[in-house]
Write an enzyme that holds these catalytic residues in place. Structure first.
Site, PDB file in Angstrom:
ATOM      1  N   ASP A  18      -2.582 -12.458  -5.529  1.00 11.57           N
ATOM      2  CA  ASP A  18      -2.738 -11.197  -4.820  1.00 11.57           C
ATOM      3  C   ASP A  18      -1.355 -10.543  -4.777  1.00 11.57           C
ATOM      4  O   ASP A  18      -0.340 -11.199  -5.032  1.00 11.57           O
ATOM      5  CB  ASP A  18      -3.282 -11.498  -3.417  1.00 11.57           C
ATOM      6  CG  ASP A  18      -3.196 -10.324  -2.483  1.00 11.57           C
ATOM      7  OD1 ASP A  18      -3.618  -9.225  -2.868  1.00 11.57           O
ATOM      8  OD2 ASP A  18      -2.691 -10.501  -1.346  1.00 11.57           O
ATOM      9  N   ASP A  20      -0.096  -7.576  -2.156  1.00 19.87           N
ATOM     10  CA  ASP A  20       0.407  -7.332  -0.794  1.00 19.87           C
ATOM     11  C   ASP A  20       0.428  -8.609   0.044  1.00 19.87           C
ATOM     12  O   ASP A  20      -0.594  -9.295   0.170  1.00 19.87           O
ATOM     13  CB  ASP A  20      -0.465  -6.291  -0.080  1.00 19.87           C
ATOM     14  CG  ASP A  20      -0.138  -4.871  -0.501  1.00 19.87           C
ATOM     15  OD1 ASP A  20       0.886  -4.675  -1.186  1.00 19.87           O
ATOM     16  OD2 ASP A  20      -0.908  -3.952  -0.153  1.00 19.87           O
TER      17      ASP A  20
END
Length: 256
Positions: A18, A20
């Site tokens: 991922d 963020d």
């Protein structure tokens, strides 16, 4: 057997990240330490990013100096993999508008904007709905908020459940459209057709026959935008709280 493109890597694994709060603070640049980790990891196995944002935003976060982000990763999956790259070359993409239709799309967006207009929250900025190729992103506070305003809204939202309540209303109102609503980051949530969550990116790596696919993300509990891929039977999921956590766990698992 793993595909020839990755046969020379010592480990026949793929590690997906991922963006963020996993590789960088939300909507901020990744540190040199993260970039160094990724480069060390790539010498051993294949790596990729899978984010909900579009490629421009992800590139802004993961680019250090003059590097091309697509040259630093074996796989680049923006918008959950609806915009996808393998070894720097684009793969087939998908369109939210084509899947939903213009009429229903406009009804959805009009409802969202009316709902935001009636929201009573401490501050509002701008860009409440952002159209992306494979989804739309909705932010009650607006994506133009500063870093501090984002942090303040995240704390407010944890207490008042602004996004969760918004999602609940949309799920009921637009049940017929078979959409998924996925809360991610600090200030927003994504809307996309069912099945277009982050597990969508896995179809792009099936033919490479990796022995294991690991995924690292922070929003891995149900309702978070990492949940589906984290809990998928095809992946080994790892929950992190920050980029520093990502460095620690990756080093322990793969580089010790």
């Amino acid at each position: 057997m793993v595909s020839a493109d990755f046969a020379e890597r010592p480990f026949k694994k793929l590690v997906l990240f991922d963006v963020d709060e996993t590789l960088s603070p939300s909507r901020q640049k990744a540190s040199s330490e993260i970039i160094e980790l990724l480069r060390d990891l790539r010498k051993q196995m294949a790596i990729g990013f899978v984010g909900g944002s579009d490629l421009v935003k992800i590139s802004e976060q993961l680019t250090v100096g003059n590097m091309n982000v697509l040259e630093e990763f074996d796989f680049g999956f923006a918008e959950n993999g609806l915009t996808a790259y393998r070894l720097g070359k684009p793969l087939e993409s998908q369109s939210f508008i084509k899947a939903v239709g213009e009429k229903d799309y406009q009804e959805l967006v009009n409802f969202i904007l009316h709902y935001v207009a009636d929201l009573n929250i401490p501050i509002k900025r701008g860009t409440f709905v952002e159209f992306r190729n494979g989804m739309i992103n909705v932010s009650p506070i607006g994506r133009n908020a500063t870093v501090q305003e984002r942090n303040d809204f995240e704390a407010y939202d944890k207490e008042h459940h602004v996004r969760a309540n918004f999602v609940e209303v949309l799920q009921e109102k637009f049940k017929r459209l078979n959409l998924t609503f996925s809360i991610g980051g600090k200030i927003s949530f994504d809307i996309f057709p069912q099945g277009w969550d982050k597990t969508y990116c896995l179809r792009h790596v099936e033919k490479d026959n990796f022995e294991e696919i690991h995924f690292f993300g922070d929003k891995t509990s149900k309702g978070g935008n990492d949940y589906e891929i984290f809990s998928d039977s095809r992946t080994v999921g790892h929950t992190v709280k920050s980029p520093a956590d990502t460095i620690r766990i990756c080093t322990e698992l793969f580089l010790s």
